[in-house]
Motif scaffolding. Structure first.
Motif, PDB file in Angstrom:
ATOM      1  N   GLN A  22       0.820  -1.205   0.000  1.00 46.64           N
ATOM      2  CA  GLN A  22       0.000   0.000   0.000  1.00 46.64           C
ATOM      3  C   GLN A  22       0.866   1.272   0.000  1.00 46.64           C
ATOM      4  O   GLN A  22       0.584   2.224  -0.725  1.00 46.64           O
ATOM      5  N   VAL A  23       1.973   1.236   0.774  1.00 49.17           N
ATOM      6  CA  VAL A  23       2.828   2.419   0.906  1.00 49.17           C
ATOM      7  C   VAL A  23       3.342   2.823  -0.476  1.00 49.17           C
ATOM      8  O   VAL A  23       3.239   3.991  -0.891  1.00 49.17           O
ATOM      9  N   GLU A  24       3.875   1.822  -1.207  1.00 54.78           N
ATOM     10  CA  GLU A  24       4.427   2.111  -2.539  1.00 54.78           C
ATOM     11  C   GLU A  24       3.338   2.563  -3.504  1.00 54.78           C
ATOM     12  O   GLU A  24       3.536   3.501  -4.294  1.00 54.78           O
ATOM     13  N   LYS A  36       2.780   6.288  -5.512  1.00 55.87           N
ATOM     14  CA  LYS A  36       2.674   6.471  -6.968  1.00 55.87           C
ATOM     15  C   LYS A  36       1.290   6.966  -7.383  1.00 55.87           C
ATOM     16  O   LYS A  36       1.002   7.077  -8.576  1.00 55.87           O
ATOM     17  N   GLY A  37       0.431   7.175  -6.404  1.00 53.65           N
ATOM     18  CA  GLY A  37      -0.925   7.642  -6.703  1.00 53.65           C
ATOM     19  C   GLY A  37      -1.806   6.548  -7.291  1.00 53.65           C
ATOM     20  O   GLY A  37      -2.755   6.827  -8.029  1.00 53.65           O
ATOM     21  N   LEU A  38      -1.491   5.277  -7.001  1.00 51.33           N
ATOM     22  CA  LEU A  38      -2.297   4.166  -7.536  1.00 51.33           C
ATOM     23  C   LEU A  38      -3.298   3.707  -6.484  1.00 51.33           C
ATOM     24  O   LEU A  38      -2.996   3.712  -5.289  1.00 51.33           O
ATOM     25  N   ALA A  39      -4.473   3.275  -6.955  1.00 48.33           N
ATOM     26  CA  ALA A  39      -5.427   2.679  -6.008  1.00 48.33           C
ATOM     27  C   ALA A  39      -5.121   1.188  -5.943  1.00 48.33           C
ATOM     28  O   ALA A  39      -4.984   0.538  -6.984  1.00 48.33           O
ATOM     29  N   LEU A  40      -4.977   0.675  -4.729  1.00 48.35           N
ATOM     30  CA  LEU A  40      -4.714  -0.763  -4.572  1.00 48.35           C
ATOM     31  C   LEU A  40      -5.825  -1.342  -3.708  1.00 48.35           C
ATOM     32  O   LEU A  40      -5.994  -0.957  -2.561  1.00 48.35           O
ATOM     33  N   GLY A  47       3.767  -6.615  -6.409  1.00 52.30           N
ATOM     34  CA  GLY A  47       4.927  -5.721  -6.512  1.00 52.30           C
ATOM     35  C   GLY A  47       5.181  -5.327  -7.959  1.00 52.30           C
ATOM     36  O   GLY A  47       5.391  -4.144  -8.266  1.00 52.30           O
ATOM     37  N   ASN A  48       5.130  -6.300  -8.883  1.00 49.70           N
ATOM     38  CA  ASN A  48       5.321  -5.998 -10.311  1.00 49.70           C
ATOM     39  C   ASN A  48       4.228  -5.068 -10.822  1.00 49.70           C
ATOM     40  O   ASN A  48       4.503  -4.110 -11.557  1.00 49.70           O
ATOM     41  N   ALA A  49       2.968  -5.369 -10.431  1.00 50.05           N
ATOM     42  CA  ALA A  49       1.843  -4.552 -10.911  1.00 50.05           C
ATOM     43  C   ALA A  49       2.042  -3.103 -10.476  1.00 50.05           C
ATOM     44  O   ALA A  49       1.875  -2.178 -11.283  1.00 50.05           O
ATOM     45  N   VAL A  50       2.431  -2.926  -9.214  1.00 49.79           N
ATOM     46  CA  VAL A  50       2.634  -1.552  -8.710  1.00 49.79           C
ATOM     47  C   VAL A  50       3.845  -0.926  -9.407  1.00 49.79           C
ATOM     48  O   VAL A  50       3.820   0.239  -9.813  1.00 49.79           O
ATOM     49  N   LYS A  51       4.892  -1.746  -9.590  1.00 51.32           N
ATOM     50  CA  LYS A  51       6.129  -1.220 -10.174  1.00 51.32           C
ATOM     51  C   LYS A  51       5.905  -0.741 -11.618  1.00 51.32           C
ATOM     52  O   LYS A  51       6.373   0.321 -12.010  1.00 51.32           O
ATOM     53  N   PHE A  52       5.176  -1.546 -12.405  1.00 48.07           N
ATOM     54  CA  PHE A  52       5.081  -1.235 -13.837  1.00 48.07           C
ATOM     55  C   PHE A  52       3.883  -0.342 -14.200  1.00 48.07           C
ATOM     56  O   PHE A  52       3.750   0.062 -15.345  1.00 48.07           O
ATOM     57  N   THR A  53       2.979  -0.095 -13.231  1.00 48.67           N
ATOM     58  CA  THR A  53       1.808   0.732 -13.549  1.00 48.67           C
ATOM     59  C   THR A  53       2.083   2.173 -13.119  1.00 48.67           C
ATOM     60  O   THR A  53       2.433   2.405 -11.963  1.00 48.67           O
TER      61      THR A  53
END
Ligand code: ADP
Length: 606
Positions: free
Chosen positions: A304-306, A310-314, A343-349
């Protein structure tokens, strides 16, 4: 030993193996011949013949028991045995050829037929037995039949000439038979030899591969230790400074970059270690009753922190069945796969959202399938790259993801874990729209209840903190650990060697000892063993290995030496304090509560 010599040895040993039986038969034939000619040949001559025949047979029989063992590599002996084989063949043939030489033509027609039968029979059986050594077989047959043929032809009567001609055709037949047998025997030996050479080659290749694997494991262990030790300072000290009050925002951001880079490097080291363990077939699943919802939620709160940064909704949608029923699973490994995909989804989005779904599909009374889906609104993956995606070191060629760090091992490790659990993993993706990575695990519904984590807060607190001995040969590590401990309200005493730790443990009573493993002089394992020998008051102290040695066998040796727990370096502050609490029976809950929140936000390494 050369192949030629080995073949030669096999020929000799094939003959040597049957020699005792052949000699027994030879002796019986001498006895039968003596009985057959008792009334035809003068007794003195016959007995002398029988004596000489049996002596020859005895010599060869006794020698055959003293042959060098077939597996022995004794080249000179082999050559001598080859010469001996020829000598023995002549020795055994002479009695029968002398029978023909001296008495053919001098005895009655019937006796002569019997004599011829004996001589021909002995020539046939002996040369077939000697066929593996064709030279010996032919010498034997020639030595027996040659004089008989000459004698019969010289005698000149029609019957004798016919008998002689018969003996010649028989000799020719024997030569053909011996040569054919010898060729077949040699071919078989050559095939066996090729097989033996292939088996030896395979064994040597296997041994070389094992040596290479253990050299590789040793290399990984050393590298892992050498990388972890400085990372301990990088991550630990940046976390410490970040926790200071009054740090200006720009400095804090710069420091966070250093700390995150350290963590990312640590993840890479962990990935490589994990992958090498999986490649070497050392992936072991530790199945235990597990409630999946808390595991999934803790994964998400970690990410959630990451995501927020990045302004992403998780968000997550977890099947309600997962709240009630526990399953037999290796929670740590399931978590590792999920953390990797999220982690990949957050990293690449870069914008949009990441949605996690956990679905419960009942397969039978006892078996369920849990399907995890991680959807993102990232860049998507070209169809042609998908088959490669789960292979090791696979990273897409496009430019966008080169901006991100990663070993390219995450998906390969995830796949190995899922496959080890008999599950499946895959992805659906559309360029420009996003990706949906999924994995499905068949799991057994657990009858036992999952172990409930003891609540730290519920335990009694030790108001004054704990008295902790920090043993480490490296000054930066000692300073880092004792600062973390003091800030958490504990008292920290330091020792720079195993020997110093023992003398401090003797003179003072500690609540916990944090013990490094690799130290010059006495290492942590030896020091632990010594401390365990002290009287109960000092000897029973909880000893926690705090070390950059994190491989399964290294952890096992800590427990074998009598340690209570293990923390890998670089350590996360939260994990260190929790482990100390657990080891000292929860005496530090209040101390943990006093620690600044910023120090606790660290992401636990995978
Ligand atoms: P790493 O992330 O360490 O590079 P992985 O094995 O986890 O290694 O991923 C391999 C590659 O797959 C990544 O480098 C990236 O190119 C691609 N990939 C993985 N997940 C995603 C995603 N959610 N969206 C787009 N590309 C992805």
């Amino acid at each position: 030993m050369t192949t030629k010599l080995r073949l030669h040895r096999d020929q000799l040993s094939a003959v040597a193996r049957v020699t005792p039986y052949a000699m027994a038969g030879y002796g019986v034939n001498v006895a039968l011949a003596t009985a057959a000619f008792w009334n035809t040949i003068p007794a003195r001559d016959l007995l002398l013949w029988a004596f000489l025949s049996l002596t020859a047979c005895g010599i060869v029989g006794v020698r055959s028991f003293h042959r060098p063992p077939a597996t022995h590599d004794r080249n000179p002996d082999e050559l001598r045995s080859a010469r001996n084989a020829l000598l023995f063949a002549v020795l055994l043939a002479l009695p029968w050829s002398s029978l023909a030489m001296f008495w053919a033509g001098t005895v009655s027609g019937t006796s002569e037929a019997i004599l011829t039968a004996f001589v021909v029979g002995m020539a046939a059986s002996g040369s077939i037995l000697l066929a593996p050594i064709p030279a010996a077989a032919l010498t034997y047959a020639g030595t027996i039949l040659g004089p008989l043929i000459v004698k019969l032809l010289v005698l000149g009567s029609r019957e004798n000439v016919v008998l002689g001609a018969l003996a010649i055709s028989f000799l020719v037949f024997l030569i053909v038979l011996v040569m054919t047998n010898a060729r077949m025997f040699m071919e078989r030996l050559k095939v066996l030899e090729r097989l033996r050479v292939s088996i030896e080659d395979a064994k040597a290749a296997n041994e070389a591969a094992q040596r290479a694997t253990s050299a590789k494991s040793e290399f990984f262990a050393t590298m892992s230790h050498e990388i972890r030790t400085p990372l301990n300072s990088v991550i630990g000290y940046t976390s410490l400074v970040l926790a200071r009050r009054g740090l200006n925002a720009e400095d804090a951001r710069d420091l966070e970059i250093v700390r995150d880079a350290g963590r990312s490097l640590l993840n890479t080291v962990n990935d490589i270690l994990d992958f090498s363990a999986i490649e070497a077939g050392r992936l072991k699943l530790l199945l235990a009753p597990t409630l999946l919802r808390p595991m999934i939620e803790s994964c998400l709160s970690l990410m959630q922190v990451e995501a927020r940064a990045k302004g992403l909704a998780l968000s997550a949608e977890i099947d309600s069945a997962l709240d009630e029923v526990s399953v037999e699973a290796d929670a740590q490994r399931v978590r590792q796969v999920l953390v990797n995909l999220v982690g990949n989804a957050v990293k690449f989005t870069s914008e949009g959202r990441v949605d996690v779904e956990a679905k419960w599909l009942r397969r039978s009374e006892d078996i369920v399938a849990i399907r995890f889906i991680v959807k993102d609104t990232g860049p998507g993956i070209p169809q042609k790259s998908i088959p490669e995606l789960f292979n090791r070191f696979s990273q897409l060629d496009g430019s966008y993801e080169r901006r991100f760090t990663g070993s390219g091992l995450g998906l390969a490790i995830s796949k190995s874990i899922v496959v080890a659990m008999d599950g499946e993993i895959g992805v659906q993706s559309e360029l420009g729209v996003g990706s949906a990575f999924w994995f499905e695990l068949p799991l057994i519904v657990s009858r036992a209840l999952p172990a409930i984590e003891r609540s730290v807060e519920a335990r009694p607190a030790s108001p004054g903190g704990l008295n902790i001995l920090v043993v480490d040969d490296m000054e930066p590590n000692r300073r880092l650990t004792s600062t973390v401990l003091r800030r958490a309200g504990h008292r920290a005493v330091t020792a720079a060697s195993g020997a110093e730790a023992i003398s401090l443990a003797k003179s003072e009573t500690f609540d916990v000892i944090l013990m490094d493993m690799q130290m010059p002089g006495m290492n942590g394992l030896a020091a632990t063993k010594e401390i365990r020998k002290l009287p109960p008051n000092q000897g029973q102290v909880p000893i926690i290995a705090m070390t950059a040695n994190v491989l399964p066998n290294e952890i096992a040796s800590c427990y074998a030496a009598g340690m209570t727990a293990h923390i890998g370096k670089p350590f996360e502050i939260d994990e260190l304090l929790r482990t100390i609490e657990a080891a000292s029976d929860g005496a530090t809950a209040s101390a943990r509560a006093r620690l600044p929140a910023a120090m606790m936000a660290g992401r636990k390494p995978l």
